[in-house]
Scaffold this motif. Structure first.
Motif, PDB file in Angstrom:
ATOM      1  N   HIS A 119     -53.309  -2.438 -21.715  1.00  0.00           N
ATOM      2  CA  HIS A 119     -54.283  -2.317 -20.624  1.00  0.00           C
ATOM      3  C   HIS A 119     -54.985  -0.961 -20.715  1.00  0.00           C
ATOM      4  O   HIS A 119     -56.217  -0.873 -20.655  1.00  0.00           O
ATOM      5  CB  HIS A 119     -53.546  -2.470 -19.293  1.00  0.00           C
ATOM      6  CG  HIS A 119     -54.383  -2.291 -18.064  1.00  0.00           C
ATOM      7  ND1 HIS A 119     -54.019  -2.800 -16.849  1.00  0.00           N
ATOM      8  CD2 HIS A 119     -55.544  -1.638 -17.825  1.00  0.00           C
ATOM      9  CE1 HIS A 119     -54.918  -2.487 -15.937  1.00  0.00           C
ATOM     10  NE2 HIS A 119     -55.849  -1.775 -16.510  1.00  0.00           N
ATOM     11  N   SER A 123     -58.967  -0.273 -21.724  1.00  0.00           N
ATOM     12  CA  SER A 123     -59.818   0.401 -20.729  1.00  0.00           C
ATOM     13  C   SER A 123     -60.480   1.631 -21.326  1.00  0.00           C
ATOM     14  O   SER A 123     -61.698   1.845 -21.169  1.00  0.00           O
ATOM     15  CB  SER A 123     -58.989   0.804 -19.505  1.00  0.00           C
ATOM     16  OG  SER A 123     -58.496  -0.314 -18.823  1.00  0.00           O
ATOM     17  N   VAL A 133     -65.194  -1.553 -17.326  1.00  0.00           N
ATOM     18  CA  VAL A 133     -64.053  -2.442 -17.130  1.00  0.00           C
ATOM     19  C   VAL A 133     -63.923  -2.748 -15.648  1.00  0.00           C
ATOM     20  O   VAL A 133     -64.335  -1.973 -14.779  1.00  0.00           O
ATOM     21  CB  VAL A 133     -62.749  -1.821 -17.666  1.00  0.00           C
ATOM     22  CG1 VAL A 133     -62.802  -1.681 -19.166  1.00  0.00           C
ATOM     23  CG2 VAL A 133     -62.456  -0.483 -17.008  1.00  0.00           C
ATOM     24  N   PRO A 135     -60.812  -3.679 -13.401  1.00  0.00           N
ATOM     25  CA  PRO A 135     -59.377  -3.934 -13.201  1.00  0.00           C
ATOM     26  C   PRO A 135     -59.129  -4.654 -11.878  1.00  0.00           C
ATOM     27  O   PRO A 135     -59.633  -4.238 -10.834  1.00  0.00           O
ATOM     28  CB  PRO A 135     -58.777  -2.515 -13.187  1.00  0.00           C
ATOM     29  CG  PRO A 135     -59.885  -1.637 -12.704  1.00  0.00           C
ATOM     30  CD  PRO A 135     -61.168  -2.263 -13.158  1.00  0.00           C
ATOM     31  N   LYS A 225     -66.154   2.089 -14.669  1.00  0.00           N
ATOM     32  CA  LYS A 225     -65.394   1.006 -14.038  1.00  0.00           C
ATOM     33  C   LYS A 225     -66.205   0.404 -12.901  1.00  0.00           C
ATOM     34  O   LYS A 225     -67.051   1.062 -12.292  1.00  0.00           O
ATOM     35  CB  LYS A 225     -64.087   1.521 -13.417  1.00  0.00           C
ATOM     36  CG  LYS A 225     -63.099   2.189 -14.321  1.00  0.00           C
ATOM     37  CD  LYS A 225     -61.865   2.609 -13.506  1.00  0.00           C
ATOM     38  CE  LYS A 225     -60.865   3.396 -14.301  1.00  0.00           C
ATOM     39  NZ  LYS A 225     -59.678   3.768 -13.486  1.00  0.00           N
TER      40      LYS A 225
END
Length: 619
Positions: A119, A123, A133, A135, A225
């Motif tokens: 993970h 990322s 990304v 999450p 993100k």
């Protein structure tokens, strides 16, 4: 030992300062008062330089400490260990795999599983070449009843790629229609009714000829993100999180926490990476300072605590992060096991909590254990921030000797405090760590900022000492959770909830303040696990006379010291069903979704105000 009255702030702070072993700076705050009563607070320390992007951290430590352990996770009976040299190599090869697929800033990768080495690599690789990304909470994929949240996000972001660490474990989610045509990458592959790409293919991918240029193009404004909020009052909002937000926030904390640079920090942590505390604050603190992160696969729950305790016992660390319930569980074990006390506490520079206020008795027990083990204290601290602020805006960075204080503004952060008649202040924030907006949501973005560009948080604070800004701020609930009784009297629900939890300590797991447009303030009580049984439960409420009597007695004691209907609890009902993840009664942060609880349990809310109901506790 410290002065026994927590409210005696100066004495407790002086006591803690005289025994704190960690190197620290004193709080330093500048204040500006406006004619309309608004107060502006800024740090007296300047904002230092910060790196261009998260990839700069990887290059620095791979160069300066290539063989230092960066990250590790459980792998069978042992651990999978990745050094900084390995981490940079894996990140660059994985980033090359993304470039080979033509991925760029207009694409995104949804991460559907929890914390883990793969993970982290994926990322950081995506961030390395400017691919954002997304999450997500793993329960969105693991719990069929929560798939609606997953499909909402998938429909919103339309990912090119998705990732899970174990295909078999997430098999039901992988075949959702919304994932058709999306490349699915898995750490461990299995037959799940669709094609999968092994993560191992990425880790060994040839370097792409355009890798250096793609990385050079990543800058402070590049999107790193999209972090979706928990959606406690509406659909989840996608917070646009840039490299500047992530990098400047670590520089802000480094400026006032000198011990972070004294030696590489060591962290063993379970906090989920879909949440800003675990995924941005803690992970990046390790990366920014060349530290080591052991991924804790446990949790502070009945099932997960043994695992988290074993992981922390094996790798105690120098920084400890947790939520209050986690520290309460650890404090219980420390009290029982002297050898464990020494192993867990001997190297700590920081004990940090967030998510809710740490009960003072838990704070005191940890202090006593530290004094026994080391003859002094680490920094014991908290902070305040939101997903929209990357997250830290306000932080405790000097010894204070008590729980409940969130601290003072970090360098580069500007707070706008708007007082009400009770000197409670709505808090707004402006600074380089604040988001540019919400993903594809211009209407919500416009409403999120005031005319001066301050982010409207919806939270409230109070001064520890209105005459001394350096004493810090106390969190005082959500303005949006406040409500009016039918008399027009405002109930400050967050502050009242904290007082109730303190009064009912040991009898309840959590509470919800009720009473919107009612004549009196009431209480939903979530009892400790195992309280509700078939014998003592009727129509969703617990009717245990002994527990009811103890709660009634404590509430009467609480009411005896207050005046006014807005601060008096006159009725309560004990709920048989704990907060439901499937029913979205718990947010991704682990806090209660008040609106959802009141809506989902509308029948129990009516029973709370039925004076003839046998389950009612009348105070």
């Amino acid at each position: 030992m410290p002065p026994t009255t927590p409210e005696n702030f100066r004495e407790r702070a002086e006591w803690a300062a005289s025994r704190t072993l960690t190197r620290y700076l004193p709080h330093k705050v500048e204040r500006e008062d406006r004619a309309d009563g608004t107060i502006l607070l800024r740090s007296g320390y300047g904002l230092p330089e910060y790196v261009r992007c998260t990839g700069d951290w990887l290059h620095r430590w791979a160069d300066e400490a290539p063989y230092r352990l960066a990250v590790a996770e459980r792998d069978g009976p042992g651990w999978r260990n990745v050094t900084y040299a390995d981490l940079l190599r894996f990140v660059r090869r994985t980033a090359s795999a993304l470039l080979a697929r033509g991925m760029g800033a207009d694409d995104c990768i949804v991460i559907m599983s929890g914390n883990g080495v793969d993970h982290l690599i994926l990322s950081l690789a995506a961030q390395y070449v400017g691919v954002p990304v997304v999450p997500l909470a793993e329960q969105y994929s693991l719990i069929p009843e929560a798939h609606a949240r997953l499909t909402y996000v998938l429909d919103k972001v339309r990912p090119r790629m998705a990732f899970v660490d174990d295909a078999a474990r997430y098999a039901k989610a992988l075949v959702l229609p919304e994932l058709q045509g999306v490349e699915m990458v898995a750490g461990r592959v299995a037959k799940v009714g669709r094609d999968l790409t092994p993560m191992a293919d990425f880790l060994s991918h040839d370097l792409h000829p355009g890798l250096e240029a793609a990385h050079a193009a990543v800058g402070p404004d590049t999107l790193a993100k999209i972090m979706f909020t928990s959606g406690s009052s509406s659909d989840p909002k996608g917070v646009l999180t840039t490299h500047r937000m992530l990098c400047v926030n670590q520089a802000q904390m480094s400026a006032v926490m000198p011990y972070l640079s004294d030696a590489p920090p060591r962290i063993t942590d379970w906090l989920p990476w879909n949440h800003v505390f675990g995924g941005s604050h803690n992970v990046n603190m390790m990366l920014a300072h060349g530290g080591t992160l052991h991924v804790d696969s446990g949790k502070p729950t009945g099932r997960g605590f043994a695992e988290t305790l074993a992981n922390r016992d094996a790798y105690p660390g120098t920084l400890a992060f947790n939520v209050p319930v986690g520290y309460a569980m650890i404090a219980d074990r420390l009290q029982q096991d002297r050898a464990l006390r020494h192993r867990l506490l001997k190297d700590l520079d920081l004990i940090f909590y967030a998510g809710a206020s740490l009960p003072q008795d838990v704070w005191d027990r940890i202090e006593r254990a530290m004094i026994e083990v080391r003859g002094g204290l680490p920094m014991m601290a908290s902070s305040w921030g939101l997903t929209e602020t990357a997250p830290a805006c306000v932080m405790v960075y000097e010894p204070i000797g008590r729980s409940g204080v969130i601290g003072v503004p970090l360098p580069g952060v500007e707070l706008k405090l708007i007082p009400d008649d009770d000197m409670r202040c709505e808090i707004r924030v402006r600074g380089p760590n604040v988001m540019p907006g919400y993903y594809q949501d211009p209407e919500r973005t416009a409403k999120a900022f005031d005319e001066e560009g301050f982010f409207i948080t919806g939270d409230a604070v109070r001064f520890v000492d209105p005459l001394d800004m350096n004493r810090g701020l106390i969190f005082d609930g959500r303005v949006s959770e406040d409500f009016k009784l039918e008399t027009g009297t405002w109930v400050q629900a967050g502050n009242l909830r904290m007082n109730v939890l303190k009064s009912l300590a040991g009898l309840v797991q959590d509470v919800v303040i009720c009473g919107h447009d009612r004549g009196e303030v009431g209480l939903f009580v979530f009892p400790p696990p195992g309280t509700a049984t078939e014998d003592n439960t009727t129509r969703g409420a617990v009717t245990d006379d002994g527990l009811k009597a103890r709660i009634e007695e404590r509430l009467r004691q609480l009411n005896a010291g207050v005046t006014g209907s807005a601060k008096r609890i006159t009725r309560a009902i004990i709920l048989a069903e704990p907060p439901s993840v499937e029913g979205h009664e718990i947010t991704d942060k682990g806090s209660l979704n008040i609106n959802k609880i009141l809506t989902r349990r509308a029948d129990l809310l009516e029973r709370l105000y039925d004076n003839e109901d046998p389950a009612l506790i009348r105070v």
